[in-house]
Design a protein around this motif. Structure first.
Motif, PDB file in Angstrom:
ATOM      1  N   LEU A   8       0.945  -1.057  -0.034  1.00 19.37           N
ATOM      2  CA  LEU A   8       0.099  -0.063  -0.111  1.00 19.37           C
ATOM      3  C   LEU A   8       1.047   1.319   0.029  1.00 19.37           C
ATOM      4  CD1 LEU A   8      -3.082   0.545   0.227  1.00 19.37           C
ATOM      5  CD2 LEU A   8      -2.895   0.873   2.768  1.00 19.37           C
ATOM      6  N   LEU A   9       0.872   1.758  -1.114  1.00 17.62           N
ATOM      7  CA  LEU A   9       1.986   2.778  -1.265  1.00 17.62           C
ATOM      8  C   LEU A   9       1.547   4.277  -1.211  1.00 17.62           C
ATOM      9  CD1 LEU A   9       3.335   0.299  -3.524  1.00 17.62           C
ATOM     10  CD2 LEU A   9       4.948   1.376  -1.982  1.00 17.62           C
ATOM     11  N   ASP A  10       0.374   4.517  -1.111  1.00 19.74           N
ATOM     12  CA  ASP A  10      -0.042   5.916  -1.273  1.00 19.74           C
ATOM     13  C   ASP A  10      -0.837   6.345  -0.034  1.00 19.74           C
ATOM     14  OD1 ASP A  10      -0.954   8.276  -2.413  1.00 19.74           O
ATOM     15  OD2 ASP A  10      -2.662   7.417  -3.046  1.00 19.74           O
TER      16      ASP A  10
ATOM     17  N   PHE B 227       4.685   4.618  -5.069  1.00 25.35           N
ATOM     18  CA  PHE B 227       4.263   4.038  -6.413  1.00 25.35           C
ATOM     19  C   PHE B 227       4.681   2.712  -6.663  1.00 25.35           C
ATOM     20  CE2 PHE B 227       4.055   3.822 -11.307  1.00 25.35           C
ATOM     21  CZ  PHE B 227       2.745   3.603 -11.424  1.00 25.35           C
ATOM     22  N   THR B 228       6.100   2.340  -6.711  1.00 24.87           N
ATOM     23  CA  THR B 228       6.425   1.053  -6.738  1.00 24.87           C
ATOM     24  C   THR B 228       7.044   0.444  -5.690  1.00 24.87           C
ATOM     25  OG1 THR B 228       8.795   2.009  -7.010  1.00 24.87           O
ATOM     26  CG2 THR B 228       7.207   1.567  -9.304  1.00 24.87           C
ATOM     27  N   GLY B 229       7.166   1.120  -4.549  1.00 25.14           N
ATOM     28  CA  GLY B 229       7.993   0.637  -3.167  1.00 25.14           C
ATOM     29  C   GLY B 229       9.186   0.039  -3.524  1.00 25.14           C
ATOM     30  N   GLU B 230       9.819   0.221  -4.546  1.00 29.42           N
ATOM     31  CA  GLU B 230      11.342  -0.066  -4.853  1.00 29.42           C
ATOM     32  C   GLU B 230      12.375   0.727  -4.281  1.00 29.42           C
ATOM     33  OE1 GLU B 230      10.574   0.008  -8.912  1.00 29.42           O
ATOM     34  OE2 GLU B 230       9.920  -2.265  -8.905  1.00 29.42           O
ATOM     35  N   GLY B 231      13.133   0.285  -3.506  1.00 26.12           N
ATOM     36  CA  GLY B 231      14.124   0.987  -2.848  1.00 26.12           C
ATOM     37  C   GLY B 231      15.724   0.322  -2.646  1.00 26.12           C
ATOM     38  N   ILE B 232      15.838  -0.801  -3.016  1.00 26.89           N
ATOM     39  CA  ILE B 232      17.179  -1.434  -3.022  1.00 26.89           C
ATOM     40  C   ILE B 232      18.170  -0.665  -3.778  1.00 26.89           C
ATOM     41  CG2 ILE B 232      18.613  -3.440  -3.236  1.00 26.89           C
ATOM     42  CD1 ILE B 232      15.832  -5.134  -2.858  1.00 26.89           C
ATOM     43  N   GLY B 233      17.761  -0.496  -5.031  1.00 19.43           N
ATOM     44  CA  GLY B 233      18.937   0.524  -5.613  1.00 19.43           C
ATOM     45  C   GLY B 233      19.302   1.784  -5.216  1.00 19.43           C
TER      46      GLY B 233
END
Ligand SMILES: Cc1cc2nc3c(=O)[nH]c(=O)nc-3n(C[C@H](O)[C@H](O)[C@H](O)COP(=O)(O)OP(=O)(O)OC[C@H]3O[C@@H](n4cnc5c(N)ncnc54)[C@H](O)[C@@H]3O)c2cc1C
Length: 429
Positions: A234-236, A313-319
């Motif tokens: 849930l990103l928003d 929006f995507t929840g990506e954060g490793i990079g």
């Protein structure tokens, strides 16, 4: 790569070091590796003994690949990971489009262990389980080390700089006096499930939007050994601390959202019905938008998810955790006077200002992306809009190529993932 000692006890650490990095996730290990390669005496501590798991989707999107290459560990990661050539975006009406990109999946227990080892191989020391309790300050309030705790033992460690790479929990930020927002920006949960029978059907990273998952999405990411990472995020809806809009007042139950996912996505349902659960559903918070914390104070930098380096929006954060960790290391190596002989020729206050500014400039260069992803997070609330975007992208190779450019960070998403960009996207011609 050989495995040097890790999980050292507290009393094996020196009295003093150049940089104490707190948190051995992707941000902390990337930072520690670059600093150690730069010749500094680096101590890395983590509250958990390694290897440890981290609740995550385990998806390595293109920015992670770029960061892993910069760290010199990409080949090693890819020997363990399962690669994928595209992200399948599934619309609420069942339509889909495949967006090409350099993608992979590797459980965080393995990825983070590898990154931590790479920092140790460069010369850093690592002690765990060791918890950062408080920063130590001098009479002027500059951070000069930290109080660390292991079991019922505590001690201080002097450091010319401290880097906080402690992830999404606010406690270390509060202790450092840098927390601007306690609540997370998003929440997600995941399970690992093995199902060799789905290998052929689930080759891509699968993202599923649906009206019943409003405010976020569901995913299935194929990992090594036929183990799939399945989850919902849930990103928003959690973004506003003082909610104005009615949908933000609702705090949906993520387990309920996961059940909804199984009802709307047949592959998710099959995976859970037929597969062997390897790790149970577990949730974790996210800090997004490069917001929610001050990035520095004299003697201390905040990096990775602690600094909000996860995309909404995507929840990506490793990079971006690795990228911001490397940015912190670069700022320290370039400006802090640490690399010069003893640093004695450097005016300490000027070096502090230059370091904070050098770091700020590097993070600000990333802000346009984070801002656009924050705006795009609102798309998760409009299933009809997602239907339209995916339908258009599925019919127009030009639009699919533009989305691939965004995914691969070859273009700023600003021109696409805003309401104005969207109008252009949806206007034929
Ligand atoms: C369910 C879920 C799915 C996700 N899926 C993806 C995905 O597929 N791809 C992606 O790119 N991102 C994903 N993310 C986001 C990703 O997990 C984070 O962006 C990333 O882990 C941030 O890395 P980090 O190094 O900043 O922090 P972390 O990885 O959280 O590492 C922080 C470390 O600090 C340590 N620590 C904390 N407090 C202390 C203390 N007081 N003292 C000492 N040590 C401490 C912790 O033990 C931890 O090891 C997901 C997140 C969630 C919750």
């Amino acid at each position: 790569m050989t495995t040097p000692n890790w999980n050292l006890p507290l009393d094996a650490l020196p009295e003093h070091c150049d940089v104490l990095v707190v948190g051995a996730g992707p941000a902390g290990s990337a930072c520690a590796r670059l600093l150690a390669l730069g010749g500094l005496a680096v101590v890395l501590v983590d509250a958990q003994a390694f290897p440890r798991d981290k609740v995550c989707g385990d998806g390595l999107v293109p920015d992670s690949h770029a960061a892993l290459r910069r760290l010199g560990v990409h080949d090693e990661v890819m020997r363990l990971a399962r690669g994928a050539g595209s992200a399948r975006c599934v619309a609420p009406n069942g339509g889909f489009v495949d967006i090409a990109g350099e993608l992979a999946v590797l459980p965080r227990r393995e990825l983070d262990a590898l990154l931590c080892r790479s920092a140790l191989a460069a010369g850093a020391l690592m002690a765990a389980p060791v918890r950062f309790e408080l920063p130590l300050t001098d009479a002027a309030g500059r951070v000069v080390g930290a109080k660390l705790i292991q079991g019922n033992q505590s001690r201080t460690l002097g450091a010319r700089w401290v880097v906080l790479a402690t992830g999404a929990l606010p406690a270390p930020l509060l202790a450092a006096g840098l927390c601007q927002r306690r609540s997370p920006s998003g929440m997600a949960l995941r399970a690992h499930v093995r199902h060799p029978g789905l290998d052929a059907e689930l080759r891509e990273l699968r993202f599923v939007w649906h009206g019943r998952l409003r405010g976020g999405y569901g995913w299935i990411f194929p990992g090594p050994d036929s183990v799939f990472n399945i989850g919902v995020g849930l990103l928003d809806s959690l973004q506003a601390e003082t909610p104005q809009a009615p949908w933000r007042r609702r705090r949906p139950n993520l387990r309920h959202m996961f059940e909804e996912f199984l009802q709307v996505d047949p592959l998710a349902a099959r995976l859970m019905q037929e597969g062997e659960v390897r790790s149970e559903l577990k949730g974790a918070p996210m800090r997004c938008d490069l917001a929610g914390a001050q990035w520095s104070r004299p003697g201390l930098l905040v990096t990775g998810e602690a600094a909000g380096a996860t995309y909404s929006f995507t929840g990506e954060g490793i990079g971006k955790a690795m990228e911001t960790g490397m940015a912190a290391a670069e700022a320290l190596l370039a400006h802090a006077g640490l690399a010069s002989a003893g640093g004695s020729a450097v005016n300490p206050a000027a070096a502090d200002d230059a370091t904070a500014l050098g770091y700020q400039v590097r993070l600000e260069a990333l802000l346009p992306r984070f801002t656009t992803y924050r705006q795009a997070a609102s798309f998760n609330r409009w299933p009809g809009l997602v239907n339209l975007i995916i339908w258009r992208a599925g019919r127009s190779p030009k639009i699919a190529a533009k989305l691939a450019d965004v995914l691969n960070e070859r273009r700023l998403p600003g021109s696409l993932l805003t309401w104005r960009g969207l109008r252009n996207l949806l206007t034929p011609g």
